[in-house]
Design an enzyme around this catalytic site. Structure first.
Site, PDB file in Angstrom:
ATOM      1  N   ARG A  38       1.038  -1.158  -0.200  1.00 26.87           N
ATOM      2  CA  ARG A  38      -0.152  -0.072   0.158  1.00 26.87           C
ATOM      3  C   ARG A  38       0.822   1.042   0.071  1.00 26.87           C
ATOM      4  O   ARG A  38       0.741   2.137   0.579  1.00 26.87           O
ATOM      5  CB  ARG A  38      -1.296  -0.641   1.297  1.00 26.87           C
ATOM      6  CG  ARG A  38      -1.839  -1.048   1.348  1.00 26.87           C
ATOM      7  CD  ARG A  38      -2.831  -0.796   2.290  1.00 26.87           C
ATOM      8  NE  ARG A  38      -3.804  -1.810   2.019  1.00 26.87           N
ATOM      9  CZ  ARG A  38      -4.931  -2.803   3.595  1.00 26.87           C
ATOM     10  NH1 ARG A  38      -4.141  -1.904   4.792  1.00 26.87           N
ATOM     11  NH2 ARG A  38      -5.014  -3.446   3.259  1.00 26.87           N
ATOM     12  N   ARG A  42      -3.743   5.970   0.626  1.00 25.41           N
ATOM     13  CA  ARG A  42      -4.482   7.499   1.156  1.00 25.41           C
ATOM     14  C   ARG A  42      -2.955   7.857   1.968  1.00 25.41           C
ATOM     15  O   ARG A  42      -3.425   8.674   1.934  1.00 25.41           O
ATOM     16  CB  ARG A  42      -5.627   6.389   1.520  1.00 25.41           C
ATOM     17  CG  ARG A  42      -6.192   6.119   0.890  1.00 25.41           C
ATOM     18  CD  ARG A  42      -7.417   5.842   1.825  1.00 25.41           C
ATOM     19  NE  ARG A  42      -7.130   3.915   2.297  1.00 25.41           N
ATOM     20  CZ  ARG A  42      -7.536   3.133   3.017  1.00 25.41           C
ATOM     21  NH1 ARG A  42      -8.954   3.415   3.265  1.00 25.41           N
ATOM     22  NH2 ARG A  42      -6.557   2.111   2.878  1.00 25.41           N
ATOM     23  N   ARG A  51      -6.620  10.947  -7.383  1.00 30.89           N
ATOM     24  CA  ARG A  51      -8.273  10.345  -6.434  1.00 30.89           C
ATOM     25  C   ARG A  51      -9.551  10.995  -6.027  1.00 30.89           C
ATOM     26  O   ARG A  51     -10.469  10.275  -6.715  1.00 30.89           O
ATOM     27  CB  ARG A  51      -7.715   9.016  -6.098  1.00 30.89           C
ATOM     28  CG  ARG A  51      -7.237   8.020  -5.825  1.00 30.89           C
ATOM     29  CD  ARG A  51      -8.060   7.088  -6.812  1.00 30.89           C
ATOM     30  NE  ARG A  51      -9.758   6.647  -6.530  1.00 30.89           N
ATOM     31  CZ  ARG A  51      -9.890   5.998  -5.678  1.00 30.89           C
ATOM     32  NH1 ARG A  51      -8.971   5.840  -4.791  1.00 30.89           N
ATOM     33  NH2 ARG A  51     -11.266   6.080  -4.895  1.00 30.89           N
ATOM     34  N   ASP A  87      -6.752  -3.593  -7.492  1.00 29.60           N
ATOM     35  CA  ASP A  87      -7.141  -4.298  -6.005  1.00 29.60           C
ATOM     36  C   ASP A  87      -7.691  -5.438  -6.630  1.00 29.60           C
ATOM     37  O   ASP A  87      -7.668  -5.758  -7.077  1.00 29.60           O
ATOM     38  CB  ASP A  87      -8.554  -3.467  -5.657  1.00 29.60           C
ATOM     39  CG  ASP A  87      -9.407  -3.752  -4.591  1.00 29.60           C
ATOM     40  OD1 ASP A  87      -8.999  -3.050  -3.395  1.00 29.60           O
ATOM     41  OD2 ASP A  87     -10.524  -4.783  -4.229  1.00 29.60           O
ATOM     42  N   TYR A 162     -14.233 -13.266   0.487  1.00 28.16           N
ATOM     43  CA  TYR A 162     -15.395 -12.207  -0.283  1.00 28.16           C
ATOM     44  C   TYR A 162     -16.701 -12.296  -1.218  1.00 28.16           C
ATOM     45  O   TYR A 162     -17.497 -11.916  -0.765  1.00 28.16           O
ATOM     46  CB  TYR A 162     -14.277 -11.211  -1.412  1.00 28.16           C
ATOM     47  CG  TYR A 162     -13.628 -10.144  -0.456  1.00 28.16           C
ATOM     48  CD1 TYR A 162     -14.267  -9.268   0.572  1.00 28.16           C
ATOM     49  CD2 TYR A 162     -12.856 -10.576  -0.332  1.00 28.16           C
ATOM     50  CE1 TYR A 162     -13.328  -8.553   0.850  1.00 28.16           C
ATOM     51  CE2 TYR A 162     -11.562  -9.240  -0.330  1.00 28.16           C
ATOM     52  CZ  TYR A 162     -11.845  -8.376   1.349  1.00 28.16           C
ATOM     53  OH  TYR A 162     -11.521  -7.413   1.573  1.00 28.16           O
TER      54      TYR A 162
END
Length: 355
Positions: A38, A42, A51, A87, A162
């Site tokens: 990552r 962010r 973004r 992702d 998921y």
């Protein structure tokens, strides 16, 4: 030819002699290579800016935007490898699964897989389904030069969880109920996901990725016997499917201290270790013939420069006897991490390990 290849009679590619690929191959390195899970995300103000207003899945399908985001931490932190911005659910979206990534929640699947009839949702992935990935990686490798690009995918177990749960879960009761109660359906689900995952990794390697990482983010929820019986075969199928390319294959999961040996057994060249197990102990559990990646606790970066250096020194000391070591965090960069702390960490590891 893969970005990692150095076939007889040909000049090595630009990335072949990079510190990162040398460490993955357990060869002597000029310094311990560093990258962060990552790292493109962010924690960077430049990421938030580009973004802004663009949904996550859409941002993964814009080659120019993917290129910019992937390059941002390389420019800022001078890490030894880039990781492709995407992702783990992108290949599922690409084959038509009705899902979205909801802010503050994560991936949410509209029609969870709960029966054999539901498996029909999982068709084969073709390169045409993810042409934007090929385009982005070609743009990236042209910009990166000698810096390797890591491709990645979600492992079959995590993707299955998921799909069966319908979204994130703390207990995985639906997924585990299928695994225990209908092992044939579970095995068929993971086998299909292994084929999709392998196809997604092949696209990335053929476009120019120098290494690949398989994220089994939720595998730590499993007992070793269940992992061996119900998960390892599918992960091994993925690693075997890309073995012929000659690129390093990295395997990472969270809370997987009890599974490290099995994760190495699945076929990885490099085993990622979270912060819960010291690297020297991890090496004992994994056994010889594998490089290790990790494993500074991501929260240490909030403790101030001196504490970061102290804890980083502990990781480096624990890794001193390893055949190959890629420095990383024990999980992803947390969103509120100070980017300057990451830059200083890269500098410190390089300074401390220059040979």
């Amino acid at each position: 030819m893969s970005a990692n290849a150095s076939p007889s009679g040909h000049q090595p590619t630009a990335t072949y002699d990079s510190a990162f690929l040398k460490a993955c191959r357990r060869e002597p390195v000029p310094h311990t290579p560093v990258w962060f899970m990552r790292q493109a995300g962010r924690s960077l103000p430049e990421y938030l800016k580009v973004r802004e207003g663009i949904p996550m899945l859409e941002s993964c399908m814009r080659p120019e935007l993917v290129t910019e985001i992937t390059l941002q931490p390389v420019r800022r932190h001078h890490v030894d490898a880039a990781i492709y911005f995407s992702d783990i659910v992108v290949p599922l979206k690409a084959i038509g699964i009705d899902l979205d990534i909801k802010p503050g929640v994560g991936p949410v699947v509209e029609h969870p897989i709960r029966s054999r009839a539901d498996l029909a949702q999982l068709r084969d992935l073709t390169p045409e389904d993810v042409s934007y990935v090929t385009e982005a990686i070609k743009l990236l490798t042209a910009e990166l030069g000698g810096t390797p690009l890591i491709g990645f995918a979600g492992a079959p177990f995590t993707l299955a969880s998921y799909l069966v749960e319908g979204g994130p879960s703390r207990t995985y009761e639906n997924a585990k109920a299928m695994m225990y109660g209908d092992p044939e359906l579970w095995a068929d689900l993971l086998d299909r996901l292994a084929e999709i995952t392998a196809a997604f990794l092949r696209v990335q390697i053929e476009a120019g990725a120098s290494a690949v990482q398989l994220f089994d983010s939720w595998a730590g929820a499993l007992a070793p016997a269940d992992y061996r019986r119900s998960v390892l075969p599918a992960s091994a199928k993925v690693f075997d499917a890309v073995a012929g390319y000659g690129v390093p294959r990295i395997h990472f999961g969270v809370g997987t201290g009890e599974l490290l040996g099995l994760m190495g057994e699945a076929g990885a060249d490099v085993v990622g270790v979270d912060w819960r197990v010291p690297l020297d102990e991890a090496a004992r559990r994994v056994g010889p013939g594998k490089a290790l990646q990790g494993n500074l606790d991501p929260t240490v970066l909030f403790a101030g420069p001196e504490a970061v250096r102290t804890k980083t020194r502990e990781v480096l000391d624990s890794a001193a006897g390893l055949e190959g070591h890629v420095f990383n965090l024990g999980h992803g960069v947390l969103p509120s991490t100070d980017p300057d702390a990451l830059t200083r960490l890269v500098e410190y590891v390089h300074e401390q390990t220059t040979r």
